[in-house]
Design a protein around this motif. Structure first.
Motif, PDB file in Angstrom:
ATOM      1  N   GLN A  50     102.298  28.182 -22.852  1.00 37.88           N
ATOM      2  CA  GLN A  50     102.521  28.086 -24.301  1.00 37.88           C
ATOM      3  C   GLN A  50     103.133  29.373 -24.816  1.00 37.88           C
ATOM      4  O   GLN A  50     104.120  29.368 -25.554  1.00 37.88           O
ATOM      5  CB  GLN A  50     101.208  27.804 -25.024  1.00 37.88           C
ATOM      6  CG  GLN A  50     100.597  26.473 -24.661  1.00 37.88           C
ATOM      7  CD  GLN A  50      99.323  26.229 -25.442  1.00 37.88           C
ATOM      8  OE1 GLN A  50      99.340  26.027 -26.652  1.00 37.88           O
ATOM      9  NE2 GLN A  50      98.212  26.264 -24.756  1.00 37.88           N
ATOM     10  N   ASN A  51     102.531  30.490 -24.427  1.00 40.60           N
ATOM     11  CA  ASN A  51     103.094  31.773 -24.836  1.00 40.60           C
ATOM     12  C   ASN A  51     104.494  31.949 -24.266  1.00 40.60           C
ATOM     13  O   ASN A  51     105.407  32.391 -24.968  1.00 40.60           O
ATOM     14  CB  ASN A  51     102.194  32.923 -24.388  1.00 40.60           C
ATOM     15  CG  ASN A  51     102.771  34.273 -24.770  1.00 40.60           C
ATOM     16  OD1 ASN A  51     102.961  34.557 -25.953  1.00 40.60           O
ATOM     17  ND2 ASN A  51     103.102  35.097 -23.790  1.00 40.60           N
ATOM     18  N   SER A  54     107.029  29.853 -26.505  1.00 36.84           N
ATOM     19  CA  SER A  54     107.264  30.389 -27.850  1.00 36.84           C
ATOM     20  C   SER A  54     107.956  31.742 -27.761  1.00 36.84           C
ATOM     21  O   SER A  54     108.844  32.057 -28.554  1.00 36.84           O
ATOM     22  CB  SER A  54     105.949  30.594 -28.597  1.00 36.84           C
ATOM     23  OG  SER A  54     105.273  29.385 -28.740  1.00 36.84           O
ATOM     24  N   MET A  55     107.520  32.524 -26.795  1.00 31.68           N
ATOM     25  CA  MET A  55     108.104  33.846 -26.604  1.00 31.68           C
ATOM     26  C   MET A  55     109.586  33.730 -26.252  1.00 31.68           C
ATOM     27  O   MET A  55     110.420  34.489 -26.761  1.00 31.68           O
ATOM     28  CB  MET A  55     107.348  34.495 -25.453  1.00 31.68           C
ATOM     29  CG  MET A  55     107.692  35.898 -25.192  1.00 31.68           C
ATOM     30  SD  MET A  55     106.897  36.347 -23.643  1.00 31.68           S
ATOM     31  CE  MET A  55     108.328  36.390 -22.612  1.00 31.68           C
ATOM     32  N   ALA A  56     109.898  32.752 -25.422  1.00 32.29           N
ATOM     33  CA  ALA A  56     111.296  32.517 -25.060  1.00 32.29           C
ATOM     34  C   ALA A  56     112.105  32.199 -26.318  1.00 32.29           C
ATOM     35  O   ALA A  56     113.233  32.681 -26.484  1.00 32.29           O
ATOM     36  CB  ALA A  56     111.398  31.374 -24.062  1.00 32.29           C
ATOM     37  N   ALA A  57     111.510  31.423 -27.213  1.00 31.38           N
ATOM     38  CA  ALA A  57     112.201  31.105 -28.474  1.00 31.38           C
ATOM     39  C   ALA A  57     112.436  32.385 -29.266  1.00 31.38           C
ATOM     40  O   ALA A  57     113.531  32.616 -29.780  1.00 31.38           O
ATOM     41  CB  ALA A  57     111.377  30.111 -29.293  1.00 31.38           C
ATOM     42  N   GLY A  58     111.410  33.217 -29.349  1.00 30.09           N
ATOM     43  CA  GLY A  58     111.546  34.492 -30.060  1.00 30.09           C
ATOM     44  C   GLY A  58     112.642  35.354 -29.460  1.00 30.09           C
ATOM     45  O   GLY A  58     113.465  35.940 -30.178  1.00 30.09           O
ATOM     46  N   MET A  59     112.694  35.414 -28.142  1.00 29.07           N
ATOM     47  CA  MET A  59     113.735  36.211 -27.471  1.00 29.07           C
ATOM     48  C   MET A  59     115.115  35.613 -27.732  1.00 29.07           C
ATOM     49  O   MET A  59     116.081  36.341 -27.974  1.00 29.07           O
ATOM     50  CB  MET A  59     113.476  36.257 -25.962  1.00 29.07           C
ATOM     51  CG  MET A  59     112.240  37.040 -25.567  1.00 29.07           C
ATOM     52  SD  MET A  59     111.853  36.858 -23.798  1.00 29.07           S
ATOM     53  CE  MET A  59     113.128  37.923 -23.078  1.00 29.07           C
ATOM     54  N   GLN A  82     105.473  23.622 -28.273  1.00 26.79           N
ATOM     55  CA  GLN A  82     106.243  24.870 -28.351  1.00 26.79           C
ATOM     56  C   GLN A  82     107.735  24.584 -28.136  1.00 26.79           C
ATOM     57  O   GLN A  82     108.589  25.221 -28.754  1.00 26.79           O
ATOM     58  CB  GLN A  82     105.743  25.868 -27.304  1.00 26.79           C
ATOM     59  CG  GLN A  82     104.483  26.625 -27.695  1.00 26.79           C
ATOM     60  CD  GLN A  82     103.201  25.815 -27.586  1.00 26.79           C
ATOM     61  OE1 GLN A  82     103.184  24.726 -27.028  1.00 26.79           O
ATOM     62  NE2 GLN A  82     102.114  26.346 -28.112  1.00 26.79           N
ATOM     63  N   ASP A  86     109.282  25.421 -31.688  1.00 28.17           N
ATOM     64  CA  ASP A  86     109.777  26.794 -31.594  1.00 28.17           C
ATOM     65  C   ASP A  86     111.169  26.867 -30.975  1.00 28.17           C
ATOM     66  O   ASP A  86     111.995  27.672 -31.400  1.00 28.17           O
ATOM     67  CB  ASP A  86     108.788  27.656 -30.795  1.00 28.17           C
ATOM     68  CG  ASP A  86     107.388  27.605 -31.408  1.00 28.17           C
ATOM     69  OD1 ASP A  86     107.288  27.258 -32.608  1.00 28.17           O
ATOM     70  OD2 ASP A  86     106.406  27.880 -30.703  1.00 28.17           O
TER      71      ASP A  86
ATOM     72  N   HIS B 118     101.500  29.463 -32.780  1.00 24.60           N
ATOM     73  CA  HIS B 118     102.892  29.648 -32.354  1.00 24.60           C
ATOM     74  C   HIS B 118     103.459  30.990 -32.818  1.00 24.60           C
ATOM     75  O   HIS B 118     104.388  31.512 -32.228  1.00 24.60           O
ATOM     76  CB  HIS B 118     103.790  28.545 -32.911  1.00 24.60           C
ATOM     77  CG  HIS B 118     103.531  27.189 -32.319  1.00 24.60           C
ATOM     78  ND1 HIS B 118     104.515  26.430 -31.736  1.00 24.60           N
ATOM     79  CD2 HIS B 118     102.399  26.456 -32.222  1.00 24.60           C
ATOM     80  CE1 HIS B 118     104.005  25.281 -31.307  1.00 24.60           C
ATOM     81  NE2 HIS B 118     102.714  25.274 -31.600  1.00 24.60           N
ATOM     82  N   PRO B 121     102.946  34.294 -30.405  1.00 22.40           N
ATOM     83  CA  PRO B 121     103.817  34.235 -29.225  1.00 22.40           C
ATOM     84  C   PRO B 121     105.302  34.401 -29.568  1.00 22.40           C
ATOM     85  O   PRO B 121     106.027  35.092 -28.849  1.00 22.40           O
ATOM     86  CB  PRO B 121     103.544  32.848 -28.650  1.00 22.40           C
ATOM     87  CG  PRO B 121     102.161  32.512 -29.093  1.00 22.40           C
ATOM     88  CD  PRO B 121     102.025  33.134 -30.453  1.00 22.40           C
ATOM     89  N   ALA B 122     105.749  33.809 -30.641  1.00 15.82           N
ATOM     90  CA  ALA B 122     107.165  33.958 -31.017  1.00 15.82           C
ATOM     91  C   ALA B 122     107.448  35.415 -31.402  1.00 15.82           C
ATOM     92  O   ALA B 122     108.481  35.976 -31.027  1.00 15.82           O
ATOM     93  CB  ALA B 122     107.507  33.023 -32.170  1.00 15.82           C
ATOM     94  N   VAL B 124     105.894  37.956 -30.295  1.00 18.25           N
ATOM     95  CA  VAL B 124     105.879  38.698 -29.034  1.00 18.25           C
ATOM     96  C   VAL B 124     107.266  38.648 -28.384  1.00 18.25           C
ATOM     97  O   VAL B 124     107.777  39.661 -27.909  1.00 18.25           O
ATOM     98  CB  VAL B 124     104.794  38.115 -28.088  1.00 18.25           C
ATOM     99  CG1 VAL B 124     105.052  38.492 -26.640  1.00 18.25           C
ATOM    100  CG2 VAL B 124     103.414  38.595 -28.521  1.00 18.25           C
ATOM    101  N   GLY B 125     107.885  37.472 -28.393  1.00 21.26           N
ATOM    102  CA  GLY B 125     109.235  37.340 -27.827  1.00 21.26           C
ATOM    103  C   GLY B 125     110.239  38.198 -28.565  1.00 21.26           C
ATOM    104  O   GLY B 125     111.100  38.855 -27.965  1.00 21.26           O
ATOM    105  N   ALA B 156      99.288  35.295 -25.848  1.00 22.04           N
ATOM    106  CA  ALA B 156     100.237  36.264 -26.411  1.00 22.04           C
ATOM    107  C   ALA B 156      99.613  37.655 -26.468  1.00 22.04           C
ATOM    108  O   ALA B 156     100.291  38.669 -26.244  1.00 22.04           O
ATOM    109  CB  ALA B 156     100.669  35.817 -27.806  1.00 22.04           C
TER     110      ALA B 156
END
Lengths: 309, 335
Positions: A50-51, A54-59, A82, A86, B118, B121-122, B124-125, B156
């Motif tokens: 999950q992280n 979402s983290m991939a989306a943020g990046m 996610q 996301d 969500h 985690p976002a 964090v990215g 996260a």
């Protein structure tokens, strides 16, 4: 196929420092060439899909082209929301890579069998869904996805798949590939089941039939035009997938055909008959058990032709 | 930076929040009120953003993980000039850009939320990518405390520590209540600070309805960010759900209920006017409400609406319970 994917991605990532590969703690050995050659474009996010997603989306929203990598259902079903909220809703440049579509991890049990992923991912707006059928398609899919800006799902086999195409001219997301010309019967194949379809073709030819064959490395967007054309030109369309019969590739083809006014062909779908893989065995064995191996494909086609007279 | 102080913006967020939920019959006023001071200080004094250039590359990123308090973000963005304050009235309306939960189809919103777990985690990215690229901006994520029930928050948290994301600040609106009850009665979370500490984060615990404490906390977070250990920081902002309107405070009813016409709206506005900071205009009711209605004896004020108040389970473990007097700003206590 996964090695081919990794090799291709290494080449592409060397030329594009924004490409990032994030794994959910899987790919021991397989991803080694990547992290050794591109250590600054690699991340192990741990067993936390999950992280990871979402983290991939943020990046991606910060300009990266992010490939998330795991096996079976872990990069998809575990973190489906996610992907939806996301990645896809933000049109984030995330490519979700699953190694082990279908019965690849057969003997490991149903937890590791990705047999509903196409149906589920296909239902999400703004997600491209790809399932290469051989090593050549795997290379072309990977290249095309790096150039495609947005969220996509790449469903890979594992190892041992062959090169079936010599080469593919004008590979495009959303376009089916003609493998054989033929008459009356046409086989549509998506993903690694292509090797069974190829065998089925040989048997059918030996028996005196002359089927056409197309592969569909892209399930969404679907090559609607080709399906419509085939529905007019052939008597029987046979969709083949290593996936549940519900909602997958065959269903997508059926959706197109159901809305056609003029068509000659009708459709039979070869897939897993709406059940979980509870039998233990390797991929080849499970394909036979669940009626999607070459012999089953041939048998189903012959039965239809008999009925037709 | 804007000319408003954190206190002034926080008051405006509360006033807009009351109006927006009143007009839209929308939810989550309790959460909007608890987070108002955090949002006020962030948007008035901390976040380096530019309303003329919402996608400016070097801006600080902001994500509201608890997307249900979207009205608070919308109010802050409008007051900071990202769009017209008038548009706030369209919240929840057909064709509006202001959905109940935060949507990025609006200038100034970096990330859509609404499903809990969500946002961090976002963020964090975003922080991870910024660090890789040598960027200097920060990423701020506001989470709900109930949101921390979600496992993805802790995934996260692990990642942020491991990759030393000192450019990430999480602020938890710890209003001690979630959808149906106090957090402690739902899934015991304390010692909350120790949990984050155990995950490797710098932890700052404050009164999150006090702008001075918030300012100090953000300053402390900056100092932590400059530490050699490069750890991420979490500010546990202890707040009161419904803070600013007495009858909403500590009353779970106001997680979903909106201020209806009559005493609910009148008293909310009247109470807000009593605490209005100098130099702030109320665009809806500039002079407050003339002859406001107040609740009658039979109106639902000061009652305990929590799930566990009436849940007479025979579960073989003693169910621990906290409470705080409904309709007051009292701190929760075990009973």
């Amino acid at each position: 196929m996964r090695d081919t994917f990794v090799k291709t991605l290494v080449e592409l990532a060397k030329g594009n420092k924004n490409i990032e590969l994030v794994t959910g703690d899987l790919g021991f050995g397989v991803l080694k060439p990547y992290w050794e050659q591109l250590p600054d474009q690699f991340t192990n996010a741990g067993i936390a899909e999950q992280n990871m997603t979402s983290m991939a989306a943020g990046m991606a929203l910060e300009g990266k082209v992010v490939f998330t990598y795991s096996i079976g259902n872990f990069p998809t079903l575990r973190c489906l929301e996610q992907i939806r909220n996301d990645c896809a809703y933000h049109h984030a440049n995330v490519k979700i890579v699953c190694v082990g579509g279908g019965f690849v991890y057969g003997a490991l049990g149903m937890s590791h069998q990705a047999t509903e992923d196409i149906a589920v991912l296909r239902a999400l707006p703004d997600v491209v869904v790809m399932a290469p059928g051989d090593l050549v398609e795997a290379i072309d899919c990977t290249k095309a996805l790096v150039d495609y800006e947005g969220t996509a799902y790449l469903r890979l086999g594992r190892g041992g798949e062959k090169r079936i195409h010599d080469k593919i001219d004008n590979f495009k997301i959303g376009k089916a590939i003609k493998v054989k010309d033929g008459k009356k019967v046409v086989l549509f194949s998506t993903g690694a089941i292509f090797e069974e379809v190829e065998k089925a073709y040989d048997i059918l030819v030996e028996k005196g039939y002359e089927p056409a064959v197309y592969t569909f490395p892209t399930i969404k967007p679907l090559d609607v035009e080709l399906i419509q054309k085939c529905s007019k030109d052939f008597d029987l369309i046979v969709s083949c997938e290593e996936h549940n019969i519900v909602g997958g590739f065959g269903s997508a083809v059926a959706e197109v055909m159901a809305e056609m006014r003029d068509k000659k062909a009708y459709l039979i779908r070869v897939g897993i008959n709406d059940e979980y893989g509870s039998i233990v065995g390797n991929q080849k064995y499970l394909r036979e058990q669940y009626g999607i191996a070459a012999d089953s494909i041939v048998e189903k086609i012959e039965k239809e032709i008999e009925i037709d007279g | 930076m804007m000319t408003m102080t954190g206190e002034q913006l926080a008051w405006k967020i509360r006033r807009h929040g009351v109006e927006m939920t009143h007009l839209s019959c929308g939810s989550h006023i309790g959460a909007i009120m608890s987070v108002a001071d955090i949002m006020g200080v962030l948007y008035a004094e901390i976040l380096n953003v530019d309303s003329n250039n919402p996608e400016w590359e070097d801006r600080d990123r902001f994500i509201l993980g608890k997307g249900h308090a979207g009205a608070a973000v919308y109010a802050a963005l409008a007051e900071r000039g990202f769009f017209d304050v008038e548009e706030l009235k369209t919240h929840y309306q057909n064709g509006s850009r202001l959905s109940g939960h935060v949507s990025h189809h609006l200038p100034g919103v970096d990330f859509s939320t609404g499903s809990l777990g969500h946002g961090l985690p976002a963020g964090v990215g975003m922080a991870y990518a910024a660090k890789k690229d040598g960027k200097k901006h920060k990423v701020y994520v506001v989470l709900g405390d109930g949101e921390c029930d979600e496992g993805s928050v802790w995934e996260a948290a692990l990642f942020a520590n491991h990759f030393r994301l000192n450019n990430l600040v999480a602020i938890i609106d710890h209003n001690h209540m979630q959808s149906m009850d106090f957090q402690e009665n739902t899934l015991e979370i304390e010692d909350f600070g120790m949990k984050w500490k155990a995950f490797g984060w710098n932890v700052i615990e404050i009164d999150g309805n006090n702008c001075d404490e918030l300012r100090s906390a953000f300053k402390q977070a900056d100092e932590y960010a400059a530490d050699d250990n490069h750890k991420p920081t979490v500010i546990i902002a202890n707040t009161v759900k419904g803070c600013g309107v007495s009858f909403m405070q500590n009353d779970i009813l106001w997680h979903y209920r909106f201020p209806h016409d009559g005493w609910e709206y009148d008293q909310a506005v009247t109470e807000l006017h009593k605490i209005k900071p100098e130099g702030v205009e109320d665009i809806y009711t500039p002079n407050g409400i003339e002859n406001p209605e107040f609740p009658m004896e039979n109106d639902d004020v000061g009652n305990d609406h929590t799930l566990t108040y009436t849940w007479n389970t025979t579960y073989p473990e003693k169910m621990r319970r906290v409470e705080a007097k409904s309709g007051t700003g009292e701190k929760e206590h075990r009973i």
